[in-house]
Design a protein around this motif. Sequence first.
Motif, PDB file in Angstrom:
ATOM      1  N   LEU A   7       0.251  -5.435  -7.721  1.00 46.27           N
ATOM      2  CA  LEU A   7       0.189  -4.594  -6.528  1.00 46.27           C
ATOM      3  C   LEU A   7      -1.208  -4.009  -6.357  1.00 46.27           C
ATOM      4  O   LEU A   7      -1.695  -3.873  -5.232  1.00 46.27           O
ATOM      5  CB  LEU A   7       1.232  -3.485  -6.622  1.00 46.27           C
ATOM      6  N   GLU A   8      -1.867  -3.664  -7.456  1.00 47.43           N
ATOM      7  CA  GLU A   8      -3.227  -3.136  -7.378  1.00 47.43           C
ATOM      8  C   GLU A   8      -4.173  -4.161  -6.755  1.00 47.43           C
ATOM      9  O   GLU A   8      -5.032  -3.827  -5.921  1.00 47.43           O
ATOM     10  CB  GLU A   8      -3.721  -2.743  -8.765  1.00 47.43           C
ATOM     11  N   LEU A   9      -4.029  -5.422  -7.147  1.00 45.90           N
ATOM     12  CA  LEU A   9      -4.890  -6.459  -6.578  1.00 45.90           C
ATOM     13  C   LEU A   9      -4.589  -6.673  -5.099  1.00 45.90           C
ATOM     14  O   LEU A   9      -5.475  -7.045  -4.324  1.00 45.90           O
ATOM     15  CB  LEU A   9      -4.724  -7.770  -7.347  1.00 45.90           C
ATOM     16  N   PHE A  10      -3.346  -6.437  -4.694  1.00 47.72           N
ATOM     17  CA  PHE A  10      -3.027  -6.502  -3.268  1.00 47.72           C
ATOM     18  C   PHE A  10      -3.757  -5.405  -2.506  1.00 47.72           C
ATOM     19  O   PHE A  10      -4.285  -5.627  -1.406  1.00 47.72           O
ATOM     20  CB  PHE A  10      -1.512  -6.374  -3.071  1.00 47.72           C
ATOM     21  N   LEU A  11      -3.801  -4.210  -3.092  1.00 44.91           N
ATOM     22  CA  LEU A  11      -4.371  -3.058  -2.396  1.00 44.91           C
ATOM     23  C   LEU A  11      -5.887  -3.136  -2.258  1.00 44.91           C
ATOM     24  O   LEU A  11      -6.463  -2.421  -1.429  1.00 44.91           O
ATOM     25  CB  LEU A  11      -3.992  -1.765  -3.125  1.00 44.91           C
ATOM     26  N   ILE A  12      -6.555  -3.965  -3.039  1.00 44.06           N
ATOM     27  CA  ILE A  12      -8.010  -4.049  -2.916  1.00 44.06           C
ATOM     28  C   ILE A  12      -8.440  -5.117  -1.907  1.00 44.06           C
ATOM     29  O   ILE A  12      -9.646  -5.272  -1.660  1.00 44.06           O
ATOM     30  CB  ILE A  12      -8.678  -4.343  -4.275  1.00 44.06           C
ATOM     31  N   GLN A  13      -7.491  -5.806  -1.297  1.00 44.04           N
ATOM     32  CA  GLN A  13      -7.846  -6.822  -0.313  1.00 44.04           C
ATOM     33  C   GLN A  13      -8.290  -6.154   0.991  1.00 44.04           C
ATOM     34  O   GLN A  13      -7.651  -5.197   1.452  1.00 44.04           O
ATOM     35  CB  GLN A  13      -6.671  -7.766  -0.071  1.00 44.04           C
ATOM     36  N   PRO A  14      -9.365  -6.612   1.624  1.00 41.15           N
ATOM     37  CA  PRO A  14      -9.920  -5.954   2.819  1.00 41.15           C
ATOM     38  C   PRO A  14      -8.922  -5.799   3.959  1.00 41.15           C
ATOM     39  O   PRO A  14      -8.944  -4.790   4.666  1.00 41.15           O
ATOM     40  CB  PRO A  14     -11.090  -6.874   3.209  1.00 41.15           C
ATOM     41  N   LEU A  15      -8.047  -6.788   4.168  1.00 37.77           N
ATOM     42  CA  LEU A  15      -7.120  -6.723   5.286  1.00 37.77           C
ATOM     43  C   LEU A  15      -6.205  -5.505   5.185  1.00 37.77           C
ATOM     44  O   LEU A  15      -5.860  -4.887   6.193  1.00 37.77           O
ATOM     45  CB  LEU A  15      -6.282  -8.011   5.352  1.00 37.77           C
ATOM     46  N   VAL A  79      -5.403 -18.946   2.721  1.00 40.55           N
ATOM     47  CA  VAL A  79      -5.299 -17.491   2.590  1.00 40.55           C
ATOM     48  C   VAL A  79      -6.605 -16.826   2.998  1.00 40.55           C
ATOM     49  O   VAL A  79      -6.617 -15.821   3.723  1.00 40.55           O
ATOM     50  CB  VAL A  79      -4.905 -17.096   1.155  1.00 40.55           C
ATOM     51  N   VAL A  80      -7.738 -17.383   2.542  1.00 40.93           N
ATOM     52  CA  VAL A  80      -9.042 -16.819   2.887  1.00 40.93           C
ATOM     53  C   VAL A  80      -9.276 -16.891   4.393  1.00 40.93           C
ATOM     54  O   VAL A  80      -9.728 -15.921   5.024  1.00 40.93           O
ATOM     55  CB  VAL A  80     -10.155 -17.542   2.116  1.00 40.93           C
ATOM     56  N   ILE A  81      -8.966 -18.046   4.997  1.00 38.70           N
ATOM     57  CA  ILE A  81      -9.144 -18.205   6.449  1.00 38.70           C
ATOM     58  C   ILE A  81      -8.263 -17.218   7.202  1.00 38.70           C
ATOM     59  O   ILE A  81      -8.709 -16.555   8.156  1.00 38.70           O
ATOM     60  CB  ILE A  81      -8.820 -19.651   6.870  1.00 38.70           C
ATOM     61  N   LEU A 222       0.249 -11.802  -3.887  1.00 42.11           N
ATOM     62  CA  LEU A 222       0.790 -10.987  -2.801  1.00 42.11           C
ATOM     63  C   LEU A 222      -0.064 -11.219  -1.559  1.00 42.11           C
ATOM     64  O   LEU A 222      -1.176 -10.711  -1.434  1.00 42.11           O
ATOM     65  CB  LEU A 222       0.799  -9.507  -3.186  1.00 42.11           C
ATOM     66  N   LEU A 223       0.477 -12.012  -0.645  1.00 48.53           N
ATOM     67  CA  LEU A 223      -0.223 -12.321   0.601  1.00 48.53           C
ATOM     68  C   LEU A 223      -0.113 -11.134   1.561  1.00 48.53           C
ATOM     69  O   LEU A 223       0.991 -10.671   1.846  1.00 48.53           O
ATOM     70  CB  LEU A 223       0.399 -13.570   1.244  1.00 48.53           C
ATOM     71  N   PRO A 224      -1.232 -10.603   2.079  1.00 48.51           N
ATOM     72  CA  PRO A 224      -1.158  -9.526   3.070  1.00 48.51           C
ATOM     73  C   PRO A 224      -0.818 -10.105   4.441  1.00 48.51           C
ATOM     74  O   PRO A 224      -1.690 -10.613   5.157  1.00 48.51           O
ATOM     75  CB  PRO A 224      -2.563  -8.914   3.039  1.00 48.51           C
ATOM     76  N   LEU A 225       0.445 -10.034   4.807  1.00 48.89           N
ATOM     77  CA  LEU A 225       0.921 -10.628   6.055  1.00 48.89           C
ATOM     78  C   LEU A 225       0.866  -9.589   7.169  1.00 48.89           C
ATOM     79  O   LEU A 225       1.541  -8.557   7.107  1.00 48.89           O
ATOM     80  CB  LEU A 225       2.348 -11.143   5.885  1.00 48.89           C
TER      81      LEU A 225
END
Length: 392
Positions: A7-15, A79-81, A222-225
Motif C-alpha cells: 500500500l505504501e508503494l501505491f501511495l507514492i505513485q504520482p497519479l 501501466v506507465v502509459i 496496486l494499479l491506480p485506477l
Amino acid sequence: MHVLKVLELFLIQPLVWVGLIRCYLAARHRVRYERHQYKSAIDAHYLEVRSFFKDGLLLGLAATIVSLGLGLIVSPVWVVIYELLAVVSLVIVPNALMPATVFGLSWLAYWGLKPSLTTQLNTQLQTHGVTTLGLNSGVIISGCLILGIGLAATAILLRRRGLQLNSPQIRPDQRGKRIVRYRWQQLLVLPVGVLIPGDWLHTTLTWWPVFQVGSQKFSILLLPLLVGVSAQVYKQRPQQAWQRLSKSYWWLAAASIVLAVIARVTTLSPRWLIGLIGLLVLGVWISLARHRYYDRHQQFWFSDTDQGVRVIGIRPNTPATKLDLHIGDVILECNRQVVQSEAQFYAALLKSPTYVHLKVRNVQQELIITETAIYNGAPHELGIVLFTDQED
C-alpha cells in the motif's frame, strides 16, 4: 506487514497525489462558493476528499478481490502509459473528468507504440529483469475487465451520491432570470490489485510477494485506477438524475463482462479487441450525451419564482431534513405568513422561535403542509437553502 508495504508503494505513485490534489481543489472551490453565495457552506466538510479516501479504499478492496480472483494480468509498459495519460488529463482539463477516455487512449497508445517497444524498450526492460508482454488477446481482455470494474465503481458512486449532498450553483439564463445547476464531480483513484509478469519487484524488494503459475512468475501491483465522472443537471432533481445515470454505467459494466467472455471464446486479433474497449468508451460518451439530452428536454427549471421562495438545497443534519421538502419545492407560507423573498421567510421564522409551519407547493403543483421543531433562537440553522435576495 507486507500488505502495508504494498500500500505504501501505491501511495507514492504520482497519479494518486495528483488525483488527491485535484479532489481537494474541487472541494475547496465548492465550500468557498457556498460561503460566498449562501453566507455559509451547505456542508463545510470536504466530502470529496473524504470520499477519495473512504470510498477509494473500500471500492479498491472489492476491485482487488475481483481482479485477483479473475487473475487479471497487465503489462508494466501499459501501466506507465496509462498513469502518464491520466496525470496529464487531470492537469490540463481542470473542469472535467475523462477516466474512461484516458483508459481507452492508453490502450490505443500501447498498440501504436508496440512495434518500437518490442525492438527498443523491451530490450532495456528485460536487462533490468522486467518481463514484458506481447499485445496478445489475454492482456487486452484483462484490460476490458478492468474497465468494467471502473464503470461499476462509477455506478456505485453515482448511486450513493443521490443520497448525499447536492450543491446548487446559481447561473443566469438568457432572460436574466436566475436558475440553478447541480453538478456531480467526484474523483477517486482506486488501488486495484493486478498481476504483472516476472519477479523484478521481488529482486529489488525481497519481501514483495511472488506467485508462480506453471513456469511463469507473477508479482502483485496496486494499479491506480482513475474513476469518476463529471455531470450536471438544470431541469431534473439531482438524486433521480444520478440514479438514472448510474443504471447506464451498470449496463456498460455488464457489457464489458459480456464482451470479455465473447472475446475469450472466440479468436479475435488484438486490433479487434482494442476496438471492443473503444466501443465501451464510446458507450460512456453516448450515456453522458443521453443524460444531457434528457435534461435539456425537461419542462421544469430550478429557477427563481415570483410566488413564494424556491427550495434549492437542504443542509444535512438540520431540522430541515425532518420536513417533507424536496429540491424544487416552493414555500408559499411560513408560520401562516405569505413569503416572497428570503428576508421575508426568515422574518416569519422569528415569529415562532421553536417551531416552523410551512405551506408548500411541490413540483407536481400539489399543496402540502409540513412542520417541525427548530433550534431555539437560531432560524438560520433551519437548514433550508433558498435563492438569496438580489440587491437593488
